[in-house]
Write a protein that holds these residues in place. Structure first.
Motif, PDB file in Angstrom:
ATOM      1  N   LEU A   1     -57.456 -92.221  46.972  1.00  0.00           N
ATOM      2  CA  LEU A   1     -56.947 -91.880  45.649  1.00  0.00           C
ATOM      3  C   LEU A   1     -58.065 -91.825  44.619  1.00  0.00           C
ATOM      4  O   LEU A   1     -58.121 -90.941  43.770  1.00  0.00           O
ATOM      5  N   ARG A   2     -58.966 -92.791  44.730  1.00  0.00           N
ATOM      6  CA  ARG A   2     -60.052 -92.867  43.778  1.00  0.00           C
ATOM      7  C   ARG A   2     -60.921 -91.597  43.846  1.00  0.00           C
ATOM      8  O   ARG A   2     -61.235 -90.974  42.857  1.00  0.00           O
TER       9      ARG A   2
ATOM     10  N   THR B   1     -51.208 -87.595  37.609  1.00  0.00           N
ATOM     11  CA  THR B   1     -52.035 -87.256  36.458  1.00  0.00           C
ATOM     12  C   THR B   1     -53.107 -86.231  36.849  1.00  0.00           C
ATOM     13  O   THR B   1     -53.320 -85.234  36.158  1.00  0.00           O
TER      14      THR B   1
ATOM     15  N   THR C   1     -48.468 -92.413  39.761  1.00  0.00           N
ATOM     16  CA  THR C   1     -48.740 -91.766  38.473  1.00  0.00           C
ATOM     17  C   THR C   1     -50.210 -91.386  38.342  1.00  0.00           C
ATOM     18  O   THR C   1     -50.537 -90.382  37.722  1.00  0.00           O
ATOM     19  N   ALA C   2     -51.088 -92.184  38.958  1.00  0.00           N
ATOM     20  CA  ALA C   2     -52.505 -91.813  38.939  1.00  0.00           C
ATOM     21  C   ALA C   2     -52.707 -90.503  39.694  1.00  0.00           C
ATOM     22  O   ALA C   2     -53.444 -89.608  39.255  1.00  0.00           O
TER      23      ALA C   2
ATOM     24  N   ARG D   1     -60.612 -72.771  38.524  1.00  0.00           N
ATOM     25  CA  ARG D   1     -60.458 -72.233  37.175  1.00  0.00           C
ATOM     26  C   ARG D   1     -60.616 -70.722  37.164  1.00  0.00           C
ATOM     27  O   ARG D   1     -61.255 -70.166  38.054  1.00  0.00           O
TER      28      ARG D   1
ATOM     29  N   ALA E   1     -47.954 -97.169  39.996  1.00  0.00           N
ATOM     30  CA  ALA E   1     -49.170 -96.760  39.304  1.00  0.00           C
ATOM     31  C   ALA E   1     -50.037 -95.848  40.167  1.00  0.00           C
ATOM     32  O   ALA E   1     -50.738 -94.979  39.661  1.00  0.00           O
TER      33      ALA E   1
ATOM     34  N   PRO F   1     -61.397 -83.842  41.027  1.00  0.00           N
ATOM     35  CA  PRO F   1     -60.326 -82.866  41.245  1.00  0.00           C
ATOM     36  C   PRO F   1     -60.894 -81.476  41.513  1.00  0.00           C
ATOM     37  O   PRO F   1     -61.975 -81.134  41.046  1.00  0.00           O
TER      38      PRO F   1
ATOM     39  N   THR G   1     -58.914 -88.647  42.340  1.00  0.00           N
ATOM     40  CA  THR G   1     -58.844 -88.583  40.883  1.00  0.00           C
ATOM     41  C   THR G   1     -60.219 -88.301  40.293  1.00  0.00           C
ATOM     42  O   THR G   1     -60.340 -87.645  39.268  1.00  0.00           O
ATOM     43  N   TYR G   2     -61.233 -88.793  40.991  1.00  0.00           N
ATOM     44  CA  TYR G   2     -62.591 -88.680  40.483  1.00  0.00           C
ATOM     45  C   TYR G   2     -63.094 -87.243  40.512  1.00  0.00           C
ATOM     46  O   TYR G   2     -63.849 -86.807  39.655  1.00  0.00           O
TER      47      TYR G   2
ATOM     48  N   TYR H   1     -52.416 -77.230  36.476  1.00  0.00           N
ATOM     49  CA  TYR H   1     -52.562 -76.482  35.225  1.00  0.00           C
ATOM     50  C   TYR H   1     -53.591 -75.377  35.393  1.00  0.00           C
ATOM     51  O   TYR H   1     -53.346 -74.220  35.064  1.00  0.00           O
ATOM     52  N   TRP H   2     -54.743 -75.735  35.954  1.00  0.00           N
ATOM     53  CA  TRP H   2     -55.804 -74.733  36.083  1.00  0.00           C
ATOM     54  C   TRP H   2     -55.486 -73.709  37.156  1.00  0.00           C
ATOM     55  O   TRP H   2     -55.853 -72.537  37.032  1.00  0.00           O
TER      56      TRP H   2
ATOM     57  N   ALA I   1     -51.390 -82.862  38.063  1.00  0.00           N
ATOM     58  CA  ALA I   1     -50.961 -82.005  36.959  1.00  0.00           C
ATOM     59  C   ALA I   1     -52.146 -81.215  36.405  1.00  0.00           C
ATOM     60  O   ALA I   1     -52.026 -80.044  36.050  1.00  0.00           O
ATOM     61  N   TYR I   2     -53.280 -81.873  36.359  1.00  0.00           N
ATOM     62  CA  TYR I   2     -54.496 -81.230  35.874  1.00  0.00           C
ATOM     63  C   TYR I   2     -54.899 -80.074  36.792  1.00  0.00           C
ATOM     64  O   TYR I   2     -55.157 -78.964  36.345  1.00  0.00           O
TER      65      TYR I   2
END
Ligand SMILES: [Fe+2]
Ligand SMILES: [Fe+2]
Lengths: 316, 316
Positions: free
Chosen positions: A58-59, A122, A118-119, A69, A115, A65, A62-63, A129-130, A125-126
């Motif tokens: 996970l780390r 988060t 949700t991490a 783009r 948590a 992504p 998240t670190y 979005y791109w 979702a980012y």
């Protein structure tokens, strides 16, 4: 699983309808069965948590992504795409854009306390979005008139997913707690698997999209791993979670299809999934889900495609 | 429209027009001017009034990054550790940052989530705040204060029914007052972000720790961008009607509390407010925030932050 098959011109083969008309009424209204969960005491959430802790990094996720783009894509090489492909891209863009709605739907349930989840969401979702912005950019260089997508997008964003209200009701009336989380993981997995399939097919039908789709698949790979691992860990040895998950899986439908416009989506699915080779790919997704604890025998995607095929039968 | 992806730095009017179309009523029209910072959108409503959008969402999303600290020497905290009262304050801030996702949820269940621009902001904002939490957790970890995902989960679960039901209540409330409620969210968010900027600035000044100061400055710079979004949105939406202004006034006066007061104990709130904002220097910051809020349409005379200090007996 990769899209190795060549584009097929055989557009008149329908996704195989599966005679599965007996699921009427399954999707909603059966949550009054929740009462029988009351007796079984506590959630043992911590064991559960430990079971799913190892594995997915996970780390690292998240670190770092994989936010694909618009500027990563050679848009100049993607002009003049066929209307059919553009329609499919528009659908996928709308679907990928609805991430924030999915986020909300998960956050109003007990899953929000997770948590780790949700991490993940988060960052997810980012990325989404791109990804959606990139698909929008492809549509834009092709002069795609977005107007017709706006109502669907708006509807998707504004409506409550009817999967959620039963959850909220159940939470209010009894303590189901974390058992719902497993179901969210399974439907989340389904969403990712089918959008991944759609992207793969898009590349098979329009080879110019291969690079773009490759990048999309790389991000989805992580999502699949996360959801699979979470679903497996939370279902194993938790019959109640399995039962809830089965119910949520029965209520699952193609992303975006809940919000009307099934006819348009049917057209897109016909374009993407009509080739005979798709049967195999659909089967693979269904077996991936059916391999999860407690979900043996579920053929979710096949049934859902069957619904579309039945509705769209008169030729177009 | 440029056809090469690498040249999409300046977003032209076409793309903006398309993006904004989902944002406002179709009766509104727009014009665009190009000034030093990029394209500025001027909205002209049905009565011919013009409003400029000073917050450039495209620029915000493109430049949104996780806060970096790889270049900072966190070992400095071992040689030069922070005192307990600062750790206590940092812990509070860390929890508040991680809790953003739950606040996001509360916003997403109201009609505010229908707007394309709001969704784009929320996605980036949520991720930035998550990384504020990660950064602070790392510092706390060096001091032997562990904040891990299971702690967060415990905390969220302890919030229990109140927390679980709040999105439902929120949705019901929002449906009654409709889109007006969005303005309340926006001014609420603006107040929170203003106080975040002030809090990080104050802690950096109070501690005078060389590494902490740099990190907090970076975080505060991101918080300032959040202020820009919320304040712009609040100003726009409050200016539309006096009914909205009245609703926002009542909400701030009767319901609002310092950020974190819904999730942390009153004891912790008092500690943090006292630690950061007691004395003349602290009070000065607080008065500045109140003045910012009072300048928003219909908010003249409000002094919610000073009232919050006074109510807790924190002297100027
Ligand atoms: Fe923050
Ligand atoms: Fe912030």
């Amino acid at each position: 699983m990769t899209a190795t098959e060549s584009p097929s011109g055989n557009a008149d083969t329908q996704p195989q309808p599966v005679g599965d008309g007996n699921d009427n009424g399954d999707d909603n209204g059966d949550d009054n069965g929740d009462g029988d969960d009351n007796g079984d005491g506590d959630d043992n959430g911590d064991d559960n948590d430990n079971a799913v802790r190892a594995g997915f990094d996970l780390r690292g996720y998240t670190y770092d992504p994989q936010g694909l783009r618009p500027e990563d894509v050679d848009l100049g090489a993607l002009t003049g795409l066929r209307q059919k492909d553009l329609r499919a891209i528009a659908h996928l863009a709308a679907v990928e854009h609805q991430t924030i709605r999915l986020l909300r739907d998960v956050l109003v349930t007990p899953s929000h306390a997770e948590a780790r989840f949700t991490a993940f969401l988060t960052t997810w979702a980012y990325e989404q979005y791109w990804l959606a912005e990139t698909l929008d950019a492809v549509l834009e260089v092709n002069g795609w008139a977005e107007e017709e997508d706006v109502p669907l997008r708006a509807r998707m964003l504004r409506s409550w997913d009817d999967r959620v209200m039963p959850t909220v009701r159940a939470v209010r009336t009894n303590i189901l707690g974390e058992k719902f989380v497993a179901g969210h993981m399974v439907t989340g997995l389904l969403d990712v698997l089918v959008t991944r399939l759609a992207h793969q097919r898009l590349a098979a039908l329009e080879p110019r999209l291969v690079d773009l789709v490759d990048a999309v698949l790389r991000t989805k790979e992580q999502h699949v791993r996360f959801y699979t691992e979470q679903a497996r860990g939370r279902l194993e040895g938790h019959p109640d979670a399995q039962r809830l998950a089965r119910r949520m899986v029965r209520g699952w439908s193609w992303p975006g299809a809940r919000f009307g416009d099934r006819d348009r989506i049917a057209g897109v699915l016909r374009h993407l999934l009509a080739a005979p080779c798709c049967r195999q790919l659909v089967e693979e997704i269904d077996s991936e889900v059916a391999a999860l604890p407690g979900l043996t025998g579920q053929r979710v995607l096949r049934r859902e495609l069957g619904r579309f095929a039945r509705r769209a039968a008169p030729g177009r | 429209m440029t056809s090469s992806g690498r040249e999409r730095d300046v977003v032209g009017p076409d793309a903006l027009a398309r993006r904004r179309r989902t944002l406002y009523a179709r009766s509104d029209t727009y014009r665009y001017t190009h000034c030093s910072g990029g394209w500025v959108v001027i909205r002209i409503d049905s009565r011919g009034r013009e409003t400029s959008m000073v917050f450039d969402i495209d620029r915000f999303t493109k430049t949104s990054v996780r806060v970096h600290w790889d270049d900072l020497d966190f070992e400095e905290f071992r040689r030069n550790p922070l005192p307990p009262e600062s750790l206590r304050t940092l812990r509070y801030m860390c929890d508040v940052e991680y809790h953003t996702v739950c606040y996001l949820r509360d916003m997403l269940v109201t009609p505010s989530q229908g707007d394309g621009e709001v969704n784009a902001f929320m996605t980036m904002w949520n991720r930035e705040e998550f990384w504020h939490g990660e950064a602070l957790a790392e510092i706390l970890g060096i001091h032997g204060v562990t904040v891990d995902y299971s702690d967060l989960k415990d905390k969220r679960q302890r919030l229990g029914w109140r927390d679980r039901l709040s999105p439902v209540k929120q949705a019901v409330l929002a449906n009654i007052v409709g889109r007006d409620f969005v303005a309340v969210h926006m001014i609420w968010g603006a107040a929170n972000e203003w106080s975040a900027v002030a809090a990080y600035k104050r802690l950096a000044a109070l501690e005078g720790h060389p590494v902490l100061a740099v990190l907090l400055k970076r975080i505060a710079a991101q918080e300032a961008r959040h202020v820009a979004f919320y304040a712009t949105q609040a100003r726009e939406r409050l200016a539309r009607s006096s009914k909205v202004q009245k609703l926002a006034r009542v909400a701030l006066k009767k319901v609002w509390g310092p950020v974190g007061s819904g999730i942390m104990s009153e004891e912790e709130v008092t500690h943090v407010m006292g630690h950061l904002f007691s004395g003349p220097e602290g009070r000065k910051e607080i008065v500045t925030i109140d003045n910012h809020i009072a300048k928003l349409p219909g908010m003249a005379g409000l002094r919610i932050f000073q009232d919050a200090l006074d109510a807790r007996g924190i002297a100027a």
